[in-house]
Scaffold this motif. Structure first.
Motif, mmCIF file in Angstrom:
data_model
loop_
_atom_site.group_PDB
_atom_site.id
_atom_site.type_symbol
_atom_site.label_atom_id
_atom_site.label_comp_id
_atom_site.label_asym_id
_atom_site.label_seq_id
_atom_site.Cartn_x
_atom_site.Cartn_y
_atom_site.Cartn_z
ATOM 1 N N ASP A 447 0.976 -0.949 -0.085
ATOM 2 C CA ASP A 447 0.036 0.139 -0.126
ATOM 3 C C ASP A 447 1.002 1.003 0.114
ATOM 4 O O ASP A 447 0.958 2.212 -0.373
ATOM 5 C CB ASP A 447 -0.636 0.070 1.280
ATOM 6 C CG ASP A 447 -2.101 -1.175 0.958
ATOM 7 O OD1 ASP A 447 -2.146 -1.210 -0.107
ATOM 8 O OD2 ASP A 447 -2.289 -1.425 2.315
ATOM 9 N N GLU A 448 2.122 1.202 0.538
ATOM 10 C CA GLU A 448 2.436 2.329 0.674
ATOM 11 C C GLU A 448 3.760 2.714 -0.663
ATOM 12 O O GLU A 448 3.303 3.612 -0.714
ATOM 13 C CB GLU A 448 4.065 1.813 1.837
ATOM 14 C CG GLU A 448 3.231 2.317 3.029
ATOM 15 C CD GLU A 448 4.267 1.696 4.533
ATOM 16 O OE1 GLU A 448 3.905 2.202 5.766
ATOM 17 O OE2 GLU A 448 4.640 1.411 4.243
ATOM 18 N N LEU A 449 3.729 1.641 -0.697
ATOM 19 C CA LEU A 449 4.453 1.563 -2.519
ATOM 20 C C LEU A 449 3.654 2.498 -3.762
ATOM 21 O O LEU A 449 3.824 3.342 -4.655
ATOM 22 C CB LEU A 449 5.021 -0.289 -3.379
ATOM 23 C CG LEU A 449 6.778 -0.785 -1.494
ATOM 24 C CD1 LEU A 449 6.196 -1.708 -3.022
ATOM 25 C CD2 LEU A 449 7.609 0.135 -2.666
ATOM 26 N N VAL A 450 2.471 2.175 -3.469
ATOM 27 C CA VAL A 450 1.884 2.339 -4.248
ATOM 28 C C VAL A 450 1.478 3.585 -4.309
ATOM 29 O O VAL A 450 0.780 4.694 -4.763
ATOM 30 C CB VAL A 450 -0.386 2.045 -4.228
ATOM 31 C CG1 VAL A 450 -1.595 2.499 -4.882
ATOM 32 C CG2 VAL A 450 -0.556 0.257 -4.335
ATOM 33 N N THR A 451 1.142 4.180 -2.927
ATOM 34 C CA THR A 451 1.440 5.468 -2.151
ATOM 35 C C THR A 451 2.580 6.736 -2.833
ATOM 36 O O THR A 451 2.781 7.574 -3.786
ATOM 37 C CB THR A 451 1.224 6.015 -1.045
ATOM 38 O OG1 THR A 451 -0.042 5.099 -0.638
ATOM 39 C CG2 THR A 451 1.334 7.243 -0.499
ATOM 40 N N LEU A 452 3.693 5.780 -2.862
ATOM 41 C CA LEU A 452 5.036 7.100 -3.159
ATOM 42 C C LEU A 452 4.686 6.590 -4.879
ATOM 43 O O LEU A 452 5.162 7.794 -5.202
ATOM 44 C CB LEU A 452 6.229 5.840 -2.751
ATOM 45 C CG LEU A 452 6.246 6.289 -1.199
ATOM 46 C CD1 LEU A 452 7.068 4.704 -0.786
ATOM 47 C CD2 LEU A 452 6.523 7.600 -0.947
#
Length: 483
Positions: A447-452
């Motif tokens: 999920d954090e990779l999606v945001t970044l």
């Protein structure tokens, strides 16, 4: 009641030349050389002796094109026989396949002794009976690409009896497995990852950190795999520094002693011979196809004499012999013409790829790779998609920034926030860079990779991130956690 009727169907059939060309297009340069050697052995009309040359160094023999032009003007087979000898000495009848260099060389890459060959060589140095050696040799042949033995002893006993006709026992198989496990590279012949790593630790000098690493892998492997480091430290009554030292020892171990390639596009071969060489000079691309060691194909003099004499005789056997030679000559010409068509097809396809990816080929920046599928190149060249696929398969190009399989340049595409199509390979590289730079004590979740990635302009779903991680062999965040 039986009804009979006529039905007209249109059916396309490939000519012998087309079939020959399709088969040759699939072959990388080394296999092509081997195929030509086989053709010389199978076709008695072909000869590979060096041609006679004039004072300027040019071959005296006529070219394939000249022979074909003469044949087109003939109205009958008898006239064809006589045409070959008109103003041409019989020893000059040949198909010219020489380039500028008589015996050109090609560059090879990743040349090394194969994994299996190395193990078989080490087996040869062991003092074993012929029976034991045969069992051990079969075990070596049963290892997978990573160097693991994925079969149980009972299955191996059955396989050895069925395939090699050798009777053995599970106990003997186990003894020979231990023999193989003593070979280099360390860890080979293991049944699973845990055994593979433990075998490698056995070969290390016994230090406190090595002993601790052995204990962790032997007794706490599942907790270690799940990154439950605190639990292991508590159970073993060790501090963080001791745990890190043990982990450092484990990180030095090789989980794939068989040397399986990480790159999905890299063929597992002993040698990589580039079919293309691309130079970039003064802002211009210069594409060449290295000359390969294919011998000159020419007509054997004695068969040329048969064709020569056939027009002056009415002897049935001599006419039949001449017809046989004519048939073999046609086969040889199809073969040479197929090689030429192969070269033209490969060159046209590679030029289209370079033109499509010219920004990337300038400096090798992976982020400049455009989304490209087989259809894109098929549309540019006019070839069928199946033809482009055959060209791309098992072919390599040497560039000023490395050697790559042609498959490497193909990828699907996604749209960024600006609506521009970007290569999935570009997104994977950006994602990998983010993971490489992450805090290993608190790795980035999907999920954090999606945001970044979204902040960088890439619209990627969470399930896509998970798919790309799998393709790049990157574990999920929990398994990337370090102390």
């Amino acid at each position: 009641m039986i009804n009979q009727g006529l039905e007209l169907k249109q059916q396309q059939k490939l000519s012998p030349l087309q079939i020959q060309t399709i088969k040759l297009i699939e072959l990388p340069v080394q296999e092509l050389e081997k195929r030509v050697r086989e053709e010389i052995e199978e076709n008695p009309v072909l000869d590979d002796t060096a041609p006679e040359r004039d004072e300027n160094g040019q071959p005296k023999d006529v070219s394939l094109t000249e022979i074909q032009d003469k044949e087109r003007s003939d109205a009958s087979a008898e006239e064809a026989y006589s045409t070959y000898s008109d103003d041409i000495p019989s020893y000059n009848l040949k198909v010219n396949n020489w380039g500028k260099d008589e015996r050109p060389e090609y560059n090879t890459f990743s040349v090394k002794q194969s994994f299996t060959q190395s193990l078989q060589e080490q087996l040869g140095y062991r003092h074993l009976t012929e029976h034991e050696r045969a069992v051990a040799s079969f075990i070596i042949g049963s290892l997978d690409d990573r160097g693991y033995l994925r079969r149980d002893n009972e299955s191996l006993v059955d396989d050895i009896a069925f395939r090699a006709g050798i009777e053995t026992t599970p106990e003997e198989v186990e003894r020979m497995v231990h023999v193989v496990q003593e070979f280099e590279p360390s860890g080979v012949g293991a049944r699973d990852l845990r055994e593979c790593l433990l075998l490698q630790l056995e070969d290390r000098r016994e230090t406190p950190s090595v002993k601790l690493a052995t204990t962790i892998l032997r007794d706490w492997f599942d907790d270690f795999s799940a990154r439950h480091f605190q639990k292991i430290m508590t159970r073993l009554s060790i501090d963080k520094d001791q745990m890190k030292e043990a982990m450092d020892e484990i990180k030095k171990l090789n989980p794939s002693p068989g040397g399986e390639a990480d790159d999905n596009y890299e063929d597992k071969v002993q040698q990589i011979v580039p079919d293309f060489v691309l130079d970039y000079e003064n802002g211009q691309f210069i594409l060449s196809m290295p000359r390969f060691s294919i011998p000159e194909l020419r007509i054997n003099a004695k068969y040329a004499d048969i064709l020569e004499s056939a027009k002056y005789t009415s002897d049935r056997s001599e006419k039949e012999a001449a017809a046989f030679v004519k048939q073999k000559l046609d086969k040889a010409k199809w073969f040479i013409e197929a090689i030429r068509q192969r070269q033209n097809t490969l060159e046209s396809t590679m030029k289209a790829i370079i033109e499509y990816q010219k920004d990337y080929f300038t400096d090798g920046d992976e982020t400049k790779l455009r989304p490209m599928v087989l259809k894109d190149i098929a549309d540019r060249t006019g070839f069928d998609i199946s033809t482009v696929s055959r060209v791309v398969n098992s072919k390599y190009i040497e560039t000023h920034f490395g050697v790559f399989a042609l498959k490497y340049f193909f990828s699907e595409g996604l749209e960024n926030k600006e609506g521009e199509e970007v290569s999935t390979r570009e997104i994977k590289k950006v994602m990998k860079d983010l993971i490489d730079a992450e805090d290993k004590q608190s790795p980035l979740t999907d999920d954090e990779l999606v945001t970044l990635l979204g902040k960088k302009g890439y619209n990627v779903a969470r399930r896509t991130i998970a798919k790309y991680r799998t393709q790049l062999d990157i574990p999920k965040a929990r398994l990337r956690k370090e102390l």
